[in-house]
Design an enzyme around this catalytic site. Sequence first.
Site, PDB file in Angstrom:
ATOM      1  N   THR A 113       0.830  -1.211   0.000  1.00 44.25           N
ATOM      2  CA  THR A 113       0.000   0.000   0.000  1.00 44.25           C
ATOM      3  C   THR A 113       0.864   1.259   0.000  1.00 44.25           C
ATOM      4  O   THR A 113       1.954   1.275   0.602  1.00 44.25           O
ATOM      5  CB  THR A 113      -0.952  -0.001   1.220  1.00 44.25           C
TER       6      THR A 113
ATOM      7  N   SER B 289      -1.579   3.439  10.132  1.00 44.10           N
ATOM      8  CA  SER B 289      -2.527   2.619  10.911  1.00 44.10           C
ATOM      9  C   SER B 289      -1.816   1.293  11.191  1.00 44.10           C
ATOM     10  O   SER B 289      -0.769   1.001  10.588  1.00 44.10           O
ATOM     11  CB  SER B 289      -3.807   2.342  10.121  1.00 44.10           C
TER      12      SER B 289
ATOM     13  N   TYR C   2      -2.985  -1.638  10.356  1.00 42.48           N
ATOM     14  CA  TYR C   2      -3.083  -2.393   9.095  1.00 42.48           C
ATOM     15  C   TYR C   2      -1.911  -2.032   8.170  1.00 42.48           C
ATOM     16  O   TYR C   2      -1.233  -2.905   7.623  1.00 42.48           O
ATOM     17  CB  TYR C   2      -4.428  -2.094   8.397  1.00 42.48           C
ATOM     18  N   HIS C   3      -1.701  -0.710   7.979  1.00 43.82           N
ATOM     19  CA  HIS C   3      -0.606  -0.287   7.093  1.00 43.82           C
ATOM     20  C   HIS C   3       0.746  -0.781   7.633  1.00 43.82           C
ATOM     21  O   HIS C   3       1.643  -1.117   6.863  1.00 43.82           O
ATOM     22  CB  HIS C   3      -0.590   1.239   6.951  1.00 43.82           C
TER      23      HIS C   3
ATOM     24  N   LYS D  75       1.656  -4.155   6.512  1.00 44.07           N
ATOM     25  CA  LYS D  75       2.162  -4.173   5.128  1.00 44.07           C
ATOM     26  C   LYS D  75       3.655  -3.815   5.096  1.00 44.07           C
ATOM     27  O   LYS D  75       4.411  -4.333   4.276  1.00 44.07           O
ATOM     28  CB  LYS D  75       1.366  -3.202   4.261  1.00 44.07           C
TER      29      LYS D  75
HETATM   30  N1  USQ Z   1     -11.539   9.778   4.665  1.00 38.94           N
HETATM   31  C1  USQ Z   1     -12.436  10.821   4.896  1.00 38.94           C
HETATM   32  N2  USQ Z   1     -13.742  10.502   5.044  1.00 38.94           N
HETATM   33  C2  USQ Z   1     -14.216   9.236   4.978  1.00 38.94           C
HETATM   34  C3  USQ Z   1     -13.300   8.179   4.747  1.00 38.94           C
HETATM   35  C4  USQ Z   1     -11.980   8.489   4.605  1.00 38.94           C
HETATM   36  O1  USQ Z   1     -12.052  11.991   4.947  1.00 38.94           O
HETATM   37  O2  USQ Z   1     -15.423   9.051   5.128  1.00 38.94           O
HETATM   38  C5  USQ Z   1     -10.114  10.076   4.472  1.00 38.94           C
HETATM   39  C6  USQ Z   1      -9.193   9.306   5.414  1.00 38.94           C
HETATM   40  O3  USQ Z   1      -9.077   9.977   6.654  1.00 38.94           O
HETATM   41  C7  USQ Z   1      -7.913   9.222   4.610  1.00 38.94           C
HETATM   42  C8  USQ Z   1      -8.395   9.171   3.149  1.00 38.94           C
HETATM   43  O4  USQ Z   1      -9.746   9.631   3.168  1.00 38.94           O
HETATM   44  O5  USQ Z   1      -7.165  10.393   4.770  1.00 38.94           O
HETATM   45  C9  USQ Z   1      -8.345   7.776   2.548  1.00 38.94           C
HETATM   46  O6  USQ Z   1      -9.084   6.910   3.388  1.00 38.94           O
HETATM   47  P1  USQ Z   1      -9.662   5.501   2.869  1.00 38.94           P
HETATM   48  O7  USQ Z   1     -10.525   4.965   3.967  1.00 38.94           O
HETATM   49  O8  USQ Z   1     -10.242   5.638   1.514  1.00 38.94           O
HETATM   50  O9  USQ Z   1      -8.317   4.671   2.662  1.00 38.94           O
HETATM   51  P2  USQ Z   1      -7.341   3.984   3.698  1.00 38.94           P
HETATM   52  O10 USQ Z   1      -7.890   3.818   5.044  1.00 38.94           O
HETATM   53  O11 USQ Z   1      -6.037   4.683   3.594  1.00 38.94           O
HETATM   54  O12 USQ Z   1      -7.234   2.514   3.088  1.00 38.94           O
HETATM   55  C10 USQ Z   1      -7.531   2.209   1.721  1.00 38.94           C
HETATM   56  C11 USQ Z   1      -7.713   0.691   1.627  1.00 38.94           C
HETATM   57  C12 USQ Z   1      -6.416   0.009   2.001  1.00 38.94           C
HETATM   58  C13 USQ Z   1      -5.301   0.544   1.116  1.00 38.94           C
HETATM   59  C14 USQ Z   1      -5.221   2.061   1.225  1.00 38.94           C
HETATM   60  C15 USQ Z   1      -4.252   2.659   0.258  1.00 38.94           C
HETATM   61  O13 USQ Z   1      -8.776   0.268   2.467  1.00 38.94           O
HETATM   62  O14 USQ Z   1      -6.552  -1.390   1.835  1.00 38.94           O
HETATM   63  O15 USQ Z   1      -4.092   0.000   1.523  1.00 38.94           O
HETATM   64  O16 USQ Z   1      -6.501   2.619   0.887  1.00 38.94           O
HETATM   65  S1  USQ Z   1      -3.447   4.104   0.935  1.00 38.94           S
HETATM   66  O17 USQ Z   1      -4.444   5.016   1.467  1.00 38.94           O
HETATM   67  O18 USQ Z   1      -2.676   4.708  -0.136  1.00 38.94           O
HETATM   68  O19 USQ Z   1      -2.597   3.620   2.011  1.00 38.94           O
END
Ligand code: USQ
Length: 383
Positions: A144, A179, A181-182, A185
């Site tokens: 990720t 997090s 989870y991260h 990874k």
């Molecule tokens: N966010 C909001 N509002 C929401 C949901 C999320 O503002 O209702 C924000 C979060 O705080 C974060 C961003 O949007 O800053 C991305 O959140 P996300 O829930 O879309 O993504 P994340 O938790 O980071 O995890 C997802 C996948 C995970 C993958 C990751 C890639 O679930 O499996 O590894 O995206 S990355 O974000 O590049 O690490």
Amino acid sequence: MKVLILGGDGYIGWPTAMKLSATGHEVMAVDNYLRRRLMRDIDCEALFEVPNLHERARVWEESSGKSVEVRIGDLDDWSFISSIFEEFKPDSIIHYAEQPSAPYSMLDRRAARLTLDNNLGVTFNVIQAMAEYTPEAHLVKLGTMGEYGTPNIDIEEGWIEIEHKGRSDKFLFPRAAGSFYHTTKVLDTDMLWFYVRVWGLRVTDLMQGPVYGLATEESGEDDRLYSFLNYDEVFGTVLNRFMVQAVAGYPLTVYGRGGQTRGYLHLKDALQCVQLAVETPADKGELRVFNQFVETFSVNDLAELVRKSGERLGLQVEVKNLPNPRKEAEEHYYNPAHTGLIDLGLQPNKLTDEVVDHMMEITMRYRDQISTDRIFRGVKWKK
Ligand code: USQ
């Protein structure tokens, strides 16, 4: 090629199985339904019901004439995973078989421990099974972009040259996950790098950003072949959530100031990337890393795209800034390199107005099934 897809029932796993079988690869998909079980356990079911993996494979075979072999079992169990490798002898292994949610990993001690045991345990077993049964095979592992965090310098593609006191060497780019989870990874990457060094495995580690979208070329408009569309706070990713919120008339849940910037990609592009990685394997003894995303957006940018799409489709969309339940930078520098997959031939699908409108239209078909109490439960990062 014989391609083994671990986590073949998941959001990206099932579309990958269809895509690679459509391309002519011999595909086996393995899963233990962990995600389905966790979704049920914490009452976070997806927007519509998704047939089980056997049923999906049957529907796919009827519509395409292509087959996907299915096996159900726990890859953390050595006797199961070793029998799969012994039977199928893959040329390529795609490893998606992990607990994929950051908020899930922050729910409580039990959920964190499950994430640790499952993610590290399966990666360890995959490495051992490869070494024992298919040492020449190529592992494509889903990592990720969140492994890097949001450092105040440009993020390189996996590796960085460091000059120190007149000498220089190449290292994995520093990781600072946001997090637990991260963090699993990051630990996966370290474990893979160790076994690449000592056993000479071939590995591609894909640093993927958040994925959006549902329909792919293979699913067409047949919703029995769609992936899970999660809109709940735990398993839903941000853009998918915003679209469902817009359709439900629920104010878009922007966390904090909304300047959090990430690299996003459509599900179709995630499939292209994985296919490119499979078809051009890493060398023996190489840990190849690609940053897998197409374009960067802040949370505010995404909310605005969805709000405008709502306007075009006759929906009243409100945007609301909520106190951020996570611990993350809300304004930060973000400039990650991402040329490796483009060099291999990735043809990016950008998040145009047409793409947003199409996804919103699909979502609108299921408007009556949205249960708004699943949208926000406030899983906090801080104790
Ligand atoms: N966010 C909001 N509002 C929401 C949901 C999320 O503002 O209702 C924000 C979060 O705080 C974060 C961003 O949007 O800053 C991305 O959140 P996300 O829930 O879309 O993504 P994340 O938790 O980071 O995890 C997802 C996948 C995970 C993958 C990751 C890639 O679930 O499996 O590894 O995206 S990355 O974000 O590049 O690490």
